[in-house]
Design a protein around this motif. Structure first.
Motif, PDB file in Angstrom:
ATOM      1  N   ALA A  10      37.425  73.351 -90.082  1.00 35.52           N
ATOM      2  CA  ALA A  10      38.486  74.351 -90.018  1.00 35.52           C
ATOM      3  C   ALA A  10      39.060  74.368 -88.604  1.00 35.52           C
ATOM      4  CB  ALA A  10      37.931  75.724 -90.382  1.00 35.52           C
ATOM      5  N   TYR A  11      40.334  74.705 -88.498  1.00 35.14           N
ATOM      6  CA  TYR A  11      40.955  74.636 -87.178  1.00 35.14           C
ATOM      7  C   TYR A  11      42.138  75.587 -87.063  1.00 35.14           C
ATOM      8  CZ  TYR A  11      44.341  71.846 -89.736  1.00 35.14           C
ATOM      9  OH  TYR A  11      45.275  71.420 -90.650  1.00 35.14           O
ATOM     10  N   ALA A  12      42.434  75.941 -85.809  1.00 33.08           N
ATOM     11  CA  ALA A  12      43.652  76.666 -85.460  1.00 33.08           C
ATOM     12  C   ALA A  12      44.361  75.805 -84.426  1.00 33.08           C
ATOM     13  CB  ALA A  12      43.328  78.032 -84.875  1.00 33.08           C
ATOM     14  N   THR A  13      45.598  75.475 -84.692  1.00 32.07           N
ATOM     15  CA  THR A  13      46.348  74.581 -83.812  1.00 32.07           C
ATOM     16  C   THR A  13      47.621  75.262 -83.342  1.00 32.07           C
ATOM     17  OG1 THR A  13      47.133  72.292 -83.588  1.00 32.07           O
ATOM     18  CG2 THR A  13      47.619  73.419 -85.672  1.00 32.07           C
ATOM     19  N   ALA A  14      48.066  74.895 -82.157  1.00 33.46           N
ATOM     20  CA  ALA A  14      49.314  75.448 -81.635  1.00 33.46           C
ATOM     21  C   ALA A  14      50.441  74.436 -81.749  1.00 33.46           C
ATOM     22  CB  ALA A  14      49.132  75.884 -80.183  1.00 33.46           C
ATOM     23  N   ALA A  15      50.127  73.170 -81.449  1.00 36.07           N
ATOM     24  CA  ALA A  15      51.168  72.152 -81.453  1.00 36.07           C
ATOM     25  C   ALA A  15      50.754  70.876 -82.189  1.00 36.07           C
ATOM     26  CB  ALA A  15      51.571  71.819 -80.022  1.00 36.07           C
ATOM     27  N   GLY A  16      49.587  70.898 -82.843  1.00 36.32           N
ATOM     28  CA  GLY A  16      49.171  69.756 -83.649  1.00 36.32           C
ATOM     29  C   GLY A  16      48.003  68.953 -83.127  1.00 36.32           C
ATOM     30  N   SER A  17      47.670  69.044 -81.842  1.00 37.53           N
ATOM     31  CA  SER A  17      46.553  68.267 -81.295  1.00 37.53           C
ATOM     32  C   SER A  17      45.235  68.603 -81.997  1.00 37.53           C
ATOM     33  CB  SER A  17      46.377  68.532 -79.794  1.00 37.53           C
ATOM     34  OG  SER A  17      47.418  67.986 -79.047  1.00 37.53           O
ATOM     35  N   THR A  18      44.981  69.889 -82.168  1.00 38.33           N
ATOM     36  CA  THR A  18      43.725  70.328 -82.771  1.00 38.33           C
ATOM     37  C   THR A  18      43.650  69.899 -84.227  1.00 38.33           C
ATOM     38  OG1 THR A  18      43.745  72.202 -81.270  1.00 38.33           O
ATOM     39  CG2 THR A  18      42.202  72.312 -83.106  1.00 38.33           C
ATOM     40  N   ALA A  19      44.750  69.975 -84.944  1.00 42.50           N
ATOM     41  CA  ALA A  19      44.772  69.523 -86.337  1.00 42.50           C
ATOM     42  C   ALA A  19      44.429  68.043 -86.415  1.00 42.50           C
ATOM     43  CB  ALA A  19      46.135  69.787 -86.966  1.00 42.50           C
ATOM     44  N   GLY A  20      44.984  67.246 -85.518  1.00 39.92           N
ATOM     45  CA  GLY A  20      44.688  65.814 -85.503  1.00 39.92           C
ATOM     46  C   GLY A  20      43.230  65.525 -85.251  1.00 39.92           C
ATOM     47  N   ILE A  21      42.623  66.279 -84.337  1.00 40.31           N
ATOM     48  CA  ILE A  21      41.195  66.099 -84.050  1.00 40.31           C
ATOM     49  C   ILE A  21      40.364  66.518 -85.254  1.00 40.31           C
ATOM     50  CG2 ILE A  21      39.280  66.957 -82.636  1.00 40.31           C
ATOM     51  CD1 ILE A  21      41.315  66.974 -80.262  1.00 40.31           C
ATOM     52  N   ALA A  22      40.703  67.644 -85.865  1.00 47.44           N
ATOM     53  CA  ALA A  22      39.966  68.105 -87.049  1.00 47.44           C
ATOM     54  C   ALA A  22      40.048  67.075 -88.168  1.00 47.44           C
ATOM     55  CB  ALA A  22      40.524  69.450 -87.519  1.00 47.44           C
ATOM     56  N   GLU A  23      41.230  66.516 -88.371  1.00 45.41           N
ATOM     57  CA  GLU A  23      41.397  65.516 -89.430  1.00 45.41           C
ATOM     58  C   GLU A  23      40.571  64.263 -89.144  1.00 45.41           C
ATOM     59  OE1 GLU A  23      45.651  65.262 -89.438  1.00 45.41           O
ATOM     60  OE2 GLU A  23      45.840  67.202 -90.463  1.00 45.41           O
ATOM     61  N   ARG A  24      40.480  63.857 -87.879  1.00 47.25           N
ATOM     62  CA  ARG A  24      39.669  62.689 -87.535  1.00 47.25           C
ATOM     63  C   ARG A  24      38.185  62.989 -87.767  1.00 47.25           C
ATOM     64  NH1 ARG A  24      40.685  58.047 -84.286  1.00 47.25           N
ATOM     65  NH2 ARG A  24      42.807  58.498 -84.946  1.00 47.25           N
ATOM     66  N   ILE A  25      37.725  64.177 -87.402  1.00 46.72           N
ATOM     67  CA  ILE A  25      36.333  64.566 -87.664  1.00 46.72           C
ATOM     68  C   ILE A  25      36.070  64.523 -89.167  1.00 46.72           C
ATOM     69  CG2 ILE A  25      34.706  66.506 -87.587  1.00 46.72           C
ATOM     70  CD1 ILE A  25      36.041  67.222 -84.833  1.00 46.72           C
ATOM     71  N   ALA A  26      36.998  65.045 -89.948  1.00 46.82           N
ATOM     72  CA  ALA A  26      36.853  65.039 -91.407  1.00 46.82           C
ATOM     73  C   ALA A  26      36.784  63.615 -91.940  1.00 46.82           C
ATOM     74  CB  ALA A  26      38.000  65.808 -92.054  1.00 46.82           C
ATOM     75  N   GLU A  27      37.614  62.718 -91.420  1.00 43.99           N
ATOM     76  CA  GLU A  27      37.595  61.309 -91.856  1.00 43.99           C
ATOM     77  C   GLU A  27      36.236  60.669 -91.604  1.00 43.99           C
ATOM     78  OE1 GLU A  27      40.680  59.121 -89.856  1.00 43.99           O
ATOM     79  OE2 GLU A  27      42.247  60.469 -90.589  1.00 43.99           O
ATOM     80  N   VAL A  28      35.696  60.915 -90.417  1.00 43.21           N
ATOM     81  CA  VAL A  28      34.388  60.342 -90.070  1.00 43.21           C
ATOM     82  C   VAL A  28      33.310  60.907 -90.982  1.00 43.21           C
ATOM     83  CG1 VAL A  28      32.619  60.226 -88.251  1.00 43.21           C
ATOM     84  CG2 VAL A  28      35.021  59.837 -87.687  1.00 43.21           C
ATOM     85  N   ARG A  29      33.371  62.191 -91.256  1.00 42.59           N
ATOM     86  CA  ARG A  29      32.373  62.825 -92.132  1.00 42.59           C
ATOM     87  C   ARG A  29      32.507  62.285 -93.557  1.00 42.59           C
ATOM     88  NH1 ARG A  29      28.893  63.315 -91.402  1.00 42.59           N
ATOM     89  NH2 ARG A  29      28.202  65.123 -92.514  1.00 42.59           N
TER      90      ARG A  29
END
Length: 179
Positions: A10-29
């Motif tokens: 789960a994530y809260a993003t302001a400009a998209g950086s955090t969403a991108g990191i969360a999505e990469r973590i999800a991909e690895v998992r």
């Protein structure tokens, strides 16, 4: 019974950086075989029913975004293990930057619920945009490693996601305490 770990990223993003990191973590998992739900935090996101929860937020003024803090407050204290990550503009590679990032992480963590058992808190750099900052802001950003551009360290992010997977595998193979 399905032993596949159910993981919430789960994530809260302001400009998209955090969403991108969360999505990469999800991909690895997912690549590790977990059932992963990856979505922004909000009042409709229920943290119950997962074997692990990873929560991230952009950091503004040394604090997580309010929706992410609200989500942490709703986390059951006796529930799934929780990992958190913060995303800021500083790349923690130089000595000054590491010091700033360590202080930032400490201040950010003060906003977390005291009774929440966080397994690990990582700070990752995001995408740095200095356009529109006043001169003093650009100078400060540069002094702490905030050069413009995408500063996300994908290998470090992926390694952390794999580390979480290792903890979950170890938990799955540990017999329950008979007490």
């Amino acid at each position: 019974m399905d032993d596949t770990p159910r993981v919430l990223v789960a994530y809260a993003t302001a400009a998209g950086s955090t969403a991108g990191i969360a999505e990469r973590i999800a991909e690895v998992r997912r690549a590790d075989g977990s059932q992963v739900t990856c979505r922004p935090v909000g009042p409709d996101l229920d943290p119950d029913g997962f074997d692990a929860v990873v929560v991230g937020s952009a950091v503004h003024s040394m604090a997580w975004l309010p929706p992410a803090l609200d989500f942490l407050r709703r986390m059951p204290t006796d529930g799934a293990p929780v990992w958190v990550f913060s995303v800021g503009g500083t790349n923690p590679s130089g000595r000054v930057a590491r010091s700033v990032v360590a202080r930032e992480a400490e201040k950010v963590a003060r906003g977390f619920p005291a009774d929440l058992d966080v397994r690990d808190h990582r700070v990752f750099a995001g995408v740095v945009v200095t356009a529109g900052l006043p001169l003093w802001g650009r100078i400060l950003a540069r002094a702490v490693g905030g050069r413009p551009g995408d500063r996300r360290d994908w290998p470090a992010i992926e390694a952390w996601a794999r580390q979480i997977a290792g903890v979950l595998r170890a938990r799955a193979t540990t017999p329950p305490d008979p007490a």
